[in-house]
Scaffold this motif. Structure first.
Motif, PDB file in Angstrom:
ATOM      1  N   LEU A  36       0.811  -1.207  -0.050  1.00  0.00           N
ATOM      2  CA  LEU A  36       0.125  -0.079   0.056  1.00  0.00           C
ATOM      3  C   LEU A  36       0.941   1.110   0.271  1.00  0.00           C
ATOM      4  CD1 LEU A  36      -2.720  -1.004   2.745  1.00  0.00           C
ATOM      5  CD2 LEU A  36      -3.044  -0.691   0.181  1.00  0.00           C
TER       6      LEU A  36
ATOM      7  N   THR B 144       2.050   1.780  -3.612  1.00  0.00           N
ATOM      8  CA  THR B 144       1.015   2.098  -4.434  1.00  0.00           C
ATOM      9  C   THR B 144       0.574   3.676  -4.038  1.00  0.00           C
ATOM     10  OG1 THR B 144       0.164  -0.060  -4.372  1.00  0.00           O
ATOM     11  CG2 THR B 144      -1.424   1.619  -5.075  1.00  0.00           C
ATOM     12  N   PHE B 145       0.370   4.004  -2.969  1.00  0.00           N
ATOM     13  CA  PHE B 145       0.015   5.398  -2.679  1.00  0.00           C
ATOM     14  C   PHE B 145       1.045   6.271  -2.890  1.00  0.00           C
ATOM     15  CE2 PHE B 145      -3.388   3.167  -0.175  1.00  0.00           C
ATOM     16  CZ  PHE B 145      -4.432   3.531  -0.854  1.00  0.00           C
TER      17      PHE B 145
ATOM     18  N   ILE C  91       0.984   6.962  -6.516  1.00  0.00           N
ATOM     19  CA  ILE C  91      -0.328   7.830  -6.869  1.00  0.00           C
ATOM     20  C   ILE C  91      -0.114   9.149  -6.589  1.00  0.00           C
ATOM     21  CG2 ILE C  91      -2.675   8.105  -6.306  1.00  0.00           C
ATOM     22  CD1 ILE C  91      -2.996   5.179  -6.016  1.00  0.00           C
ATOM     23  N   TYR C  92       0.451   9.192  -5.496  1.00  0.00           N
ATOM     24  CA  TYR C  92       0.616  10.764  -4.774  1.00  0.00           C
ATOM     25  C   TYR C  92       1.525  11.462  -5.913  1.00  0.00           C
ATOM     26  CZ  TYR C  92       1.628  14.610  -1.745  1.00  0.00           C
ATOM     27  OH  TYR C  92       2.047  15.857  -1.360  1.00  0.00           O
TER      28      TYR C  92
ATOM     29  N   THR D 164      -0.202  12.329  -9.075  1.00  0.00           N
ATOM     30  CA  THR D 164      -1.120  13.259  -8.833  1.00  0.00           C
ATOM     31  C   THR D 164      -0.630  14.754  -9.020  1.00  0.00           C
ATOM     32  OG1 THR D 164      -2.317  11.939  -7.431  1.00  0.00           O
ATOM     33  CG2 THR D 164      -2.811  14.228  -7.362  1.00  0.00           C
TER      34      THR D 164
ATOM     35  N   ALA E  23      -4.838  16.305  -2.262  1.00  0.00           N
ATOM     36  CA  ALA E  23      -3.996  15.000  -2.114  1.00  0.00           C
ATOM     37  C   ALA E  23      -2.995  15.137  -1.100  1.00  0.00           C
ATOM     38  CB  ALA E  23      -3.382  14.458  -3.591  1.00  0.00           C
TER      39      ALA E  23
ATOM     40  N   VAL F 253      -2.648  12.133   1.717  1.00  0.00           N
ATOM     41  CA  VAL F 253      -1.767  11.106   1.432  1.00  0.00           C
ATOM     42  C   VAL F 253      -0.481  11.032   2.412  1.00  0.00           C
ATOM     43  CG1 VAL F 253      -0.435  10.082  -0.492  1.00  0.00           C
ATOM     44  CG2 VAL F 253      -2.529  10.837  -0.879  1.00  0.00           C
TER      45      VAL F 253
ATOM     46  N   LEU G 107      -1.017   9.416   5.353  1.00  0.00           N
ATOM     47  CA  LEU G 107      -1.371   8.003   5.171  1.00  0.00           C
ATOM     48  C   LEU G 107      -0.109   7.216   4.845  1.00  0.00           C
ATOM     49  CD1 LEU G 107      -3.243   5.476   4.359  1.00  0.00           C
ATOM     50  CD2 LEU G 107      -3.205   6.699   2.032  1.00  0.00           C
ATOM     51  N   LEU G 108       0.838   7.800   4.123  1.00  0.00           N
ATOM     52  CA  LEU G 108       2.112   7.250   3.922  1.00  0.00           C
ATOM     53  C   LEU G 108       2.755   7.095   5.120  1.00  0.00           C
ATOM     54  CD1 LEU G 108       3.158   8.861   0.512  1.00  0.00           C
ATOM     55  CD2 LEU G 108       2.337   6.594   0.830  1.00  0.00           C
TER      56      LEU G 108
ATOM     57  N   LEU H 232     -10.972   7.233  -0.091  1.00  0.00           N
ATOM     58  CA  LEU H 232     -10.021   7.066  -0.998  1.00  0.00           C
ATOM     59  C   LEU H 232     -10.260   7.769  -2.222  1.00  0.00           C
ATOM     60  CD1 LEU H 232      -8.294   3.689   0.161  1.00  0.00           C
ATOM     61  CD2 LEU H 232      -7.385   5.962   0.556  1.00  0.00           C
TER      62      LEU H 232
ATOM     63  N   VAL I 121      -8.291  10.618  -2.786  1.00  0.00           N
ATOM     64  CA  VAL I 121      -6.972   9.951  -3.773  1.00  0.00           C
ATOM     65  C   VAL I 121      -7.119  10.004  -5.141  1.00  0.00           C
ATOM     66  CG1 VAL I 121      -5.184   8.501  -3.388  1.00  0.00           C
ATOM     67  CG2 VAL I 121      -6.269   9.343  -1.161  1.00  0.00           C
TER      68      VAL I 121
END
Length: 311
Positions: free
Chosen positions: A27, A30-31, A34-35, A38, A74, A78, A81-82, A274, A278
């Motif tokens: 995860l 992945t994030f 994505i970040y 973004t 974002a 994020v 979250l990270l 999410l 996100v």
């Protein structure tokens, strides 16, 4: 901290997305990707719109505001979250939690307003093309954009201040990966009636109200498009509006369901969070660039532009 005979919560614990170390690593990667995508996509859109004179129109003016907002949105969710995906202690202070709540509501409300303004802009361009330049002049565009940011800021502050008036005496486990109003409201020891009434009023007036404006604008656009015999006109209208409609459906669908249904801490609620915080900021630049010939042409011009040497 104790106030009288009541212990007040000063730190919250975020449940997170998973407690499995291996899944957390997956995860995190992945994030993180994505970040980064973004930020790259939205800042690139902002750069292209600002530097290409062909895109200095009302539609792209509002799109530049949306790109900046999505990068900001974002960045609210994020990074924390990270950090929590790599940490054993998923804690967040009372002040940090309520700051995040305020910024999330602010960003969501501002985005709802901007999407409505963008729909109104398309309505004027398609349904009243001869008056478009006069109607959507620079002063009007700046006023609409400024109003969107002001409404978002006021909405975020109002709902957060009302939530902060509640007593939080335990438990302190937030069943989510971030601080948002619905799961935090579950932890209130006092009667949350005022906060519930406030957020529901916000969703009805701002959420559903702006959605009505969106549906009305698109209905007029479709009716106007049906009267156009030119295939080129059809393609241009639906190329522009279909991408906007996809963004609106994704954002409103997840946001309204998340904030207008009783929170339960389910996995579906985390997926919805999410989705609008996100995934949507990632999809916006992709949707607007891949489906928009003008943006792709501007991007090609920027990439092929030769740098000027100065001595």
């Amino acid at each position: 901290m104790e106030v009288g005979n009541t212990t007040r919560v000063t730190v919250f614990v975020l449940q997170g997305l998973s407690n499995n170390p291996q899944i957390q690593v997956v995860l995190f990667v992945t994030f993180l990707v994505i970040y980064l995508l973004t930020l790259t996509g939205n800042l690139l859109m902002l750069l292209v719109i600002r530097t290409d004179s062909h895109l200095h129109t009302p539609m792209y003016f509002f799109l530049s505001h949306l790109s900046f907002l999505d990068a900001f949105y974002a960045s609210i969710m994020v990074p924390k979250l990270l950090k929590n995906l790599l940490s054993n202690w998923k804690t967040i202070s009372f002040f940090e939690c309520f700051t995040q709540i305020s910024l999330v509501i602010f960003s969501g409300a501002t985005e709802a307003c901007l999407l409505s303004v963008m729909a109104y802009d398309r309505f004027q361009a398609v349904c009243h093309p001869l008056l478009y330049v006069v109607t959507m002049n620079k002063k009007v565009c700046a006023g609409l954009a400024g109003a969107s940011w002001a409404i978002g800021m006021g909405t975020g502050l109002l709902n957060t201040i009302l939530l902060a008036q509640q007593d939080f005496c335990g438990p302190n486990l937030i069943r989510s990966f971030a601080c948002e109003l619905p799961p935090v409201l579950l932890l209130a020891c006092s009667d949350p009636y005022i906060s519930i009434a406030s957020i529901l009023t916000t969703m009805v007036v701002l959420g559903l109200g702006s959605l009505v404006l969106l549906v009305g604008s698109y209905t007029c656009i479709i009716l106007t498009a049906l009267g156009i015999n030119s295939a080129t006109g059809w393609n241009k209208i639906f190329s522009t509006c279909s991408s906007h409609f996809l963004v609106v459906t994704t954002f409103y669908g997840s946001g309204i369901f998340r904030y207008m249904t009783p929170p339960s801490g389910s996995a579906l609620e985390q997926v919805l969070s999410l989705q609008y915080s996100v995934v949507t900021p990632l999809l916006n630049p992709l949707i607007y660039s891949l489906k928009n010939q003008e943006v792709k042409a501007a991007l090609r011009r920027m990439l092929t532009r030769k740098p000027r040497l100065t001595f």
